[in-house]
Design a protein around this motif. Structure first.
Motif, mmCIF file in Angstrom:
data_model
loop_
_atom_site.group_PDB
_atom_site.id
_atom_site.type_symbol
_atom_site.label_atom_id
_atom_site.label_comp_id
_atom_site.label_asym_id
_atom_site.label_seq_id
_atom_site.Cartn_x
_atom_site.Cartn_y
_atom_site.Cartn_z
ATOM 1 N N TRP A 109 0.701 -1.190 -0.099
ATOM 2 C CA TRP A 109 0.029 -0.095 -0.022
ATOM 3 C C TRP A 109 0.955 1.138 0.037
ATOM 4 O O TRP A 109 0.575 2.308 -0.675
ATOM 5 C CB TRP A 109 -0.922 0.055 1.354
ATOM 6 N N THR A 110 2.193 1.316 0.620
ATOM 7 C CA THR A 110 2.672 2.413 0.809
ATOM 8 C C THR A 110 3.324 2.941 -0.499
ATOM 9 O O THR A 110 3.583 4.317 -0.577
ATOM 10 C CB THR A 110 3.765 2.416 2.263
ATOM 11 N N ALA A 111 3.746 2.081 -1.156
ATOM 12 C CA ALA A 111 4.423 2.456 -2.385
ATOM 13 C C ALA A 111 3.761 3.213 -3.432
ATOM 14 O O ALA A 111 4.358 4.511 -3.811
ATOM 15 C CB ALA A 111 4.948 1.211 -3.229
ATOM 16 N N PRO A 112 2.389 3.105 -3.768
ATOM 17 C CA PRO A 112 1.485 3.921 -4.510
ATOM 18 C C PRO A 112 0.993 5.035 -3.705
ATOM 19 O O PRO A 112 0.663 5.741 -4.296
ATOM 20 C CB PRO A 112 0.623 2.920 -5.394
ATOM 21 N N VAL A 113 0.981 5.050 -2.508
ATOM 22 C CA VAL A 113 -0.092 5.932 -1.631
ATOM 23 C C VAL A 113 0.981 7.181 -1.133
ATOM 24 O O VAL A 113 0.358 8.302 -1.028
ATOM 25 C CB VAL A 113 -1.013 5.063 -0.549
ATOM 26 N N ILE A 114 2.142 6.716 -0.778
ATOM 27 C CA ILE A 114 2.925 7.778 0.027
ATOM 28 C C ILE A 114 3.105 9.114 -1.075
ATOM 29 O O ILE A 114 2.888 10.018 -0.492
ATOM 30 C CB ILE A 114 4.093 7.141 0.445
ATOM 31 N N PRO A 115 3.408 8.908 -2.350
ATOM 32 C CA PRO A 115 3.572 9.941 -3.073
ATOM 33 C C PRO A 115 2.017 10.814 -3.005
ATOM 34 O O PRO A 115 2.347 12.273 -3.311
ATOM 35 C CB PRO A 115 3.783 9.431 -4.377
ATOM 36 N N LYS A 116 1.136 10.198 -3.114
ATOM 37 C CA LYS A 116 -0.399 10.952 -3.149
ATOM 38 C C LYS A 116 -0.327 11.637 -1.725
ATOM 39 O O LYS A 116 -0.838 12.679 -1.602
ATOM 40 C CB LYS A 116 -1.523 9.958 -3.125
ATOM 41 N N LEU A 117 -0.078 11.144 -0.525
ATOM 42 C CA LEU A 117 0.035 11.815 0.764
ATOM 43 C C LEU A 117 0.786 12.700 0.822
ATOM 44 O O LEU A 117 0.489 13.909 1.684
ATOM 45 C CB LEU A 117 0.309 10.773 1.723
#
Length: 480
Positions: A37-45
């Motif tokens: 989850w963190t790989a694609p979501v961190i850039p969004k956060l």
């Protein structure tokens, strides 16, 4: 015509076991989604349009919190799998992950996501101990390897799914998908039979008989029940103290094998690859490819390789998959190391930078064909019933610990000596796994859990067969 017939014979009468295995591991798709989850979501956060303000330092903790939850879940897992059973632990794990997704979906700030990630790590640890135990104890030995590998297929499907979906949709959409998988598990799993081994171990012979009849509708359940009962009684007579993992020869050998294999999964660089894939390709000067695309291709190759291995593991055995995987993963990492060495020496290698991208993708397939899949099968096969919970929990602790060690090895050596140095170490570890497999790992294909214990104790196959034949003759002599 021979291959289809053999496959048909292999799976004949095993549909109830397949159904139970799928019900018991379906929530692992959700766990895989949490892992990736963190790989694609961190850039969004971190983006300007983030639903709430997040700093880079806060974002870095999102992965660490998941692993901290897994570490804290170790003693709880060891307690639950023996107290409420394998199936009960899986139901509890799925319920916890469902709550974690709900918290993430409605989180008003990063602190709520920290709590959710901690819960997801704790639940994931329980699932990855309880599910292999559940499958190994209820599956027929002719398909035990395939069914045991389903847990990794589910996890990889979850990683691939979140890589494909999360970059392109709002943050709550993956949460809905995760909630869906956990909800299906909570509806289906209570109707599945529990492990006959666990039920007999808890002195519930009637429930064990009923479970075995559900799992083997056309088998000789009474004979198998007696064999399991004999194995349980023998294992109950043995000590089950934590120190017996080291004091008893067979337990010590099982622990040694699992510590090495769990170490190999990370010291062959899988965590480094998953978390640093794009930066590795950029440093090589490879053809530019979007990080989301590279991650999708990488995880898709791993899934396809794992699927192939799961179908082959009961035909070719565990050892040959480990050996093949170790050789080709080691060669792939060696190519990467040599490329970065030449680059570090000042050679113009950017024109062949495609070699690094190719080696990375070859590594993905080679790793999941053996090193990334076989340990989850062996971990539930090698430990006896009385030591299974503590043995598998310690193995899982090694898995978590080596993930941290491998990342530190990569970053520290890369910063001090160059990126090529850690890749030489990772390649050597892969080749070391090949040697270790040849010297120490027994073949468990087609063996019952009781036979595997005799092998670990160092008893010859002929002695075991002689003992079994003698027992059969005694029963025959008593037949009127």
């Amino acid at each position: 015509m021979i291959l289809p017939d053999s496959i048909t014979d292999k799976f004949k009468g095993t549909f109830p076991q397949l159904l139970a295995a799928i019900a018991g591991t379906l929530s692992c798709i959700s766990d895989g989604m949490q892992y990736g989850w963190t790989a694609p979501v961190i850039p969004k956060l971190l983006a300007d349009d983030s639903p709430f303000p997040v700093t880079e330092y806060q974002a870095e903790w999102l992965e660490t919190i998941l692993m901290l939850g897994a570490c804290c879940g170790l003693p709880l897992t060891m307690y639950l799998v023996d107290k409420i059973g394998r199936k009960g632990s899986l139901i509890g794990s799925s319920s916890t992950t469902l709550v974690a997704w709900i918290v993430i979906a409605f989180a008003p700030c990063i602190e709520y996501i920290y709590v959710a990630r901690f819960l997801a790590g704790l639940a994931g640890d329980t699932a990855f101990v309880a599910a292999p135990m559940y499958i190994a104890e209820m599956a027929d030995q002719k398909i035990r390897g395939f069914l045991s590998s389903i847990i990794y297929l589910m996890m990889l499907a979850g990683v691939l799914l979140v890589y494909c979906v999360a970059p392109f949709v709002p943050l709550w959409v993956p949460c809905i998908i995760g909630i869906g998988f956990n909800s299906i598990t909570l509806v289906a799993l209570p109707f599945m039979p529990d492990s006959p081994y666990y039920l007999l171990f808890k002195d519930k012979p009637d429930e064990a008989r009923k479970a075995l009849q559900q799992l083997r509708p056309h088998g000789n359940t009474e004979a198998e029940l007696k064999d399991i009962a004999v194995a349980i009684e023998r294992q109950k007579s043995e000590k089950g103290r934590p120190q017996d993992l080291l004091l008893v020869k067979s337990n010590r050998k099982a622990l040694m094998i699992m510590v090495w294999l769990n170490g190999s999964q990370h010291m062959s660089s899988i965590s480094v690859m998953l978390m640093n894939l794009h930066s590795i390709l950029e440093e090589a000067g490879a053809v530019h490819i979007a990080s989301s695309t590279a991650a999708i291709i990488f995880s898709a190759l791993m899934f396809c390789a794992a699927m192939s291995a799961s179908l082959a593991i009961d035909n070719f055995g565990r050892r040959i998959l480990l050996i093949t995987s170790g050789i080709f993963a080691g060669l792939s990492l060696g190519v990467i190391a040599v490329y970065f060495t030449l680059q570090n020496w000042g050679y113009e290698v950017v024109q062949v930078s495609w070699v690094v991208a190719l080696a990375v993708m070859c590594y993905a397939a080679a790793f999941k064909f053996g090193i990334g899949l076989v340990p989850i099968v062996l971990t539930a096969e090698l430990f006896p019933a009385k030591m299974k919970a503590i043995g598998m929990t310690i193995s899982d602790a090694c898995y978590v610990g080596f993930s941290v060690i491998s990342l530190q090895v990569y970053h520290q050596l890369k910063n001090s000596f160059g990126i090529h140095v850690p890749f030489y170490i990772f390649a050597c570890w892969c080749f070391g796994t090949v040697v270790f497999t040849l010297l120490f790992i027994p073949e468990t294909k087609g063996k019952t859990l009781e036979e595997i214990q005799f092998i670990l104790k160092g008893e010859h196959r002929t002695e075991l067969e002689s003992s079994q034949n003698s027992s059969e003759n005694n029963r025959t002599d008593r037949t009127p």
